[in-house]
Design a protein around this motif. Structure first.
Motif, mmCIF file in Angstrom:
data_model
loop_
_atom_site.group_PDB
_atom_site.id
_atom_site.type_symbol
_atom_site.label_atom_id
_atom_site.label_comp_id
_atom_site.label_asym_id
_atom_site.label_seq_id
_atom_site.Cartn_x
_atom_site.Cartn_y
_atom_site.Cartn_z
ATOM 1 N N SER A 10 0.840 -1.200 0.000
ATOM 2 C CA SER A 10 0.000 0.000 0.000
ATOM 3 C C SER A 10 0.873 1.247 0.000
ATOM 4 N N LYS A 11 0.484 2.185 -0.829
ATOM 5 C CA LYS A 11 1.252 3.430 -0.926
ATOM 6 C C LYS A 11 0.772 4.411 0.140
ATOM 7 N N LYS A 12 1.725 4.942 0.848
ATOM 8 C CA LYS A 12 1.385 5.938 1.856
ATOM 9 C C LYS A 12 1.119 7.273 1.185
ATOM 10 N N LYS A 13 0.049 7.884 1.563
ATOM 11 C CA LYS A 13 -0.267 9.186 1.010
ATOM 12 C C LYS A 13 0.591 10.253 1.686
ATOM 13 N N ILE A 14 1.310 10.967 0.872
ATOM 14 C CA ILE A 14 2.174 12.029 1.400
ATOM 15 C C ILE A 14 1.400 13.340 1.368
ATOM 16 N N LYS A 15 1.252 13.915 2.522
ATOM 17 C CA LYS A 15 0.525 15.174 2.606
ATOM 18 C C LYS A 15 1.430 16.322 2.156
ATOM 19 N N SER A 16 0.969 16.996 1.147
ATOM 20 C CA SER A 16 1.766 18.127 0.657
ATOM 21 C C SER A 16 1.490 19.343 1.524
ATOM 22 N N LYS A 17 2.495 20.168 1.634
ATOM 23 C CA LYS A 17 2.337 21.383 2.428
ATOM 24 C C LYS A 17 1.398 22.331 1.695
ATOM 25 N N PRO A 18 0.492 22.943 2.412
ATOM 26 C CA PRO A 18 -0.454 23.847 1.746
ATOM 27 C C PRO A 18 0.265 25.055 1.168
ATOM 28 N N ASN A 19 -0.170 25.448 -0.003
ATOM 29 C CA ASN A 19 0.379 26.653 -0.631
ATOM 30 C C ASN A 19 -0.293 27.848 0.032
ATOM 31 N N VAL A 20 0.472 28.588 0.814
ATOM 32 C CA VAL A 20 -0.132 29.672 1.599
ATOM 33 C C VAL A 20 -0.701 30.765 0.711
ATOM 34 N N THR A 35 -3.245 44.552 7.041
ATOM 35 C CA THR A 35 -2.781 45.526 8.035
ATOM 36 C C THR A 35 -1.356 45.214 8.469
ATOM 37 N N SER A 36 -1.046 43.931 8.649
ATOM 38 C CA SER A 36 0.300 43.516 9.047
ATOM 39 C C SER A 36 1.313 43.834 7.954
ATOM 40 N N VAL A 37 0.929 43.586 6.703
ATOM 41 C CA VAL A 37 1.814 43.898 5.570
ATOM 42 C C VAL A 37 2.155 45.384 5.566
ATOM 43 N N LEU A 58 9.842 41.141 3.026
ATOM 44 C CA LEU A 58 8.663 41.635 3.741
ATOM 45 C C LEU A 58 7.740 40.489 4.123
ATOM 46 N N MET A 59 7.435 39.633 3.162
ATOM 47 C CA MET A 59 6.500 38.546 3.434
ATOM 48 C C MET A 59 7.131 37.450 4.289
ATOM 49 N N ALA A 60 8.446 37.277 4.181
ATOM 50 C CA ALA A 60 9.137 36.304 5.033
ATOM 51 C C ALA A 60 9.036 36.725 6.498
ATOM 52 N N ALA A 61 9.089 38.031 6.746
ATOM 53 C CA ALA A 61 8.968 38.540 8.113
ATOM 54 C C ALA A 61 7.589 38.216 8.692
ATOM 55 N N LEU A 62 6.599 38.057 7.805
ATOM 56 C CA LEU A 62 5.236 37.740 8.240
ATOM 57 C C LEU A 62 4.938 36.243 8.129
ATOM 58 N N GLU A 63 5.942 35.497 7.647
ATOM 59 C CA GLU A 63 5.819 34.044 7.460
ATOM 60 C C GLU A 63 4.722 33.685 6.453
ATOM 61 N N TYR A 64 4.684 34.434 5.370
ATOM 62 C CA TYR A 64 3.770 34.151 4.266
ATOM 63 C C TYR A 64 4.554 34.074 2.962
ATOM 64 N N SER A 65 3.964 33.402 1.997
ATOM 65 C CA SER A 65 4.549 33.339 0.664
ATOM 66 C C SER A 65 4.531 34.733 0.034
ATOM 67 N N PRO A 66 5.518 35.067 -0.794
ATOM 68 C CA PRO A 66 5.504 36.368 -1.494
ATOM 69 C C PRO A 66 4.236 36.574 -2.312
ATOM 70 N N MET A 67 3.619 35.463 -2.762
ATOM 71 C CA MET A 67 2.410 35.573 -3.580
ATOM 72 C C MET A 67 1.239 36.184 -2.814
#
Length: 226
Positions: A10-20, A35-37, A58-67
């Motif tokens: 059986s193949k284990k399902k690998i949970k992908s990290k959510p695209n923030v 407001t935080s941005v 800037l977005m790294a400081a907020l722990e978000y993707s640049p997108m």
């Protein structure tokens, strides 16, 4: 008897990290993130200057993707204009009484506006630095300078109306149009404010006395000689 056929592993399902950048935002979270941005960008621009501001940092400081940034602003310059726009709205609000031509006022209205503007910038020197120590640029023919924005044009329009109102009660120099008076007022205000904020180590003496003196010299210079 065991079957010769083995069951496939059986193949284990690998949970992908959510695209923030695709995370579902509630209206409340959207407001908080935007407001935080803005808040973090304001601090970064003040500390390092606009040219050093990076969307990724800037977005790294907020722990978000640049997108995520592009949910709120099309580019970095739009963010800077947003910061400036907020500041100009505050400036307009601080001069609300003086700019209201329906309210009677003793003495020169435009002198009071000039002094109120200086007071605003001296009260909030960080806001002055964000606006005036970061030059505006246009990147293509579709871009507009911030001076052409609705906030600034509204402010200038109200200043010109105040100058025209005052022209009915005093005699300005014949060689000065309302636009000339506005430009000279801007230079007088800018000169006082910039000196007191950026060269604070100089022994200027009483800021209030100096501001009144310089604005008075400017005002007398635009009046018709007696």
């Amino acid at each position: 008897m065991p079957s010769d056929k083995q069951k496939p592993a059986s193949k284990k399902k690998i949970k992908s990290k959510p695209n923030v950048s695709r995370v579902s935002f509630t209206r409340e979270k959207d407001f908080l993130v935007k407001t935080s941005v803005i808040d973090v960008a304001r601090k970064m621009v003040l500390e390092h200057g606009y040219p050093a501001l990076s969307i990724r940092t800037l977005m790294a400081a907020l722990e978000y993707s640049p997108m995520v940034f592009y949910r709120y602003f099309p580019n970095k310059r739009a963010l800077l204009h947003h910061l400036w726009d907020d500041i100009y709205k505050e400036l307009l609000a601080s001069c609300k009484v003086e700019l209201d031509l329906q309210k009677p006022m003793k003495g020169s209205r435009i002198q009071k506006i000039a002094l109120k503007t200086v007071d605003f910038w001296l009260k909030y020197p960080d806001k002055y630095k964000i606006v005036y120590l970061n030059p505006d640029t246009v990147e293509d023919s579709q871009d507009k300078f911030f001076v052409d924005s609705l906030s600034v044009q509204s402010y200038l329009k109200q200043l010109l109306a105040a100058i025209d109102w005052e022209r009915k009660t005093v005699r300005f120099r014949n060689d000065m149009s309302d636009e000339d008076i506005l430009r000279s007022m801007a230079i007088a205000v800018q000169g006082i404010t910039h000196s007191l904020i950026t060269v604070s180590e100089f022994p200027w003496g009483s800021h209030k006395r100096l501001c009144i003196l310089i604005v008075d010299i400017w005002y007398k210079g635009i009046l018709e000689s007696q």
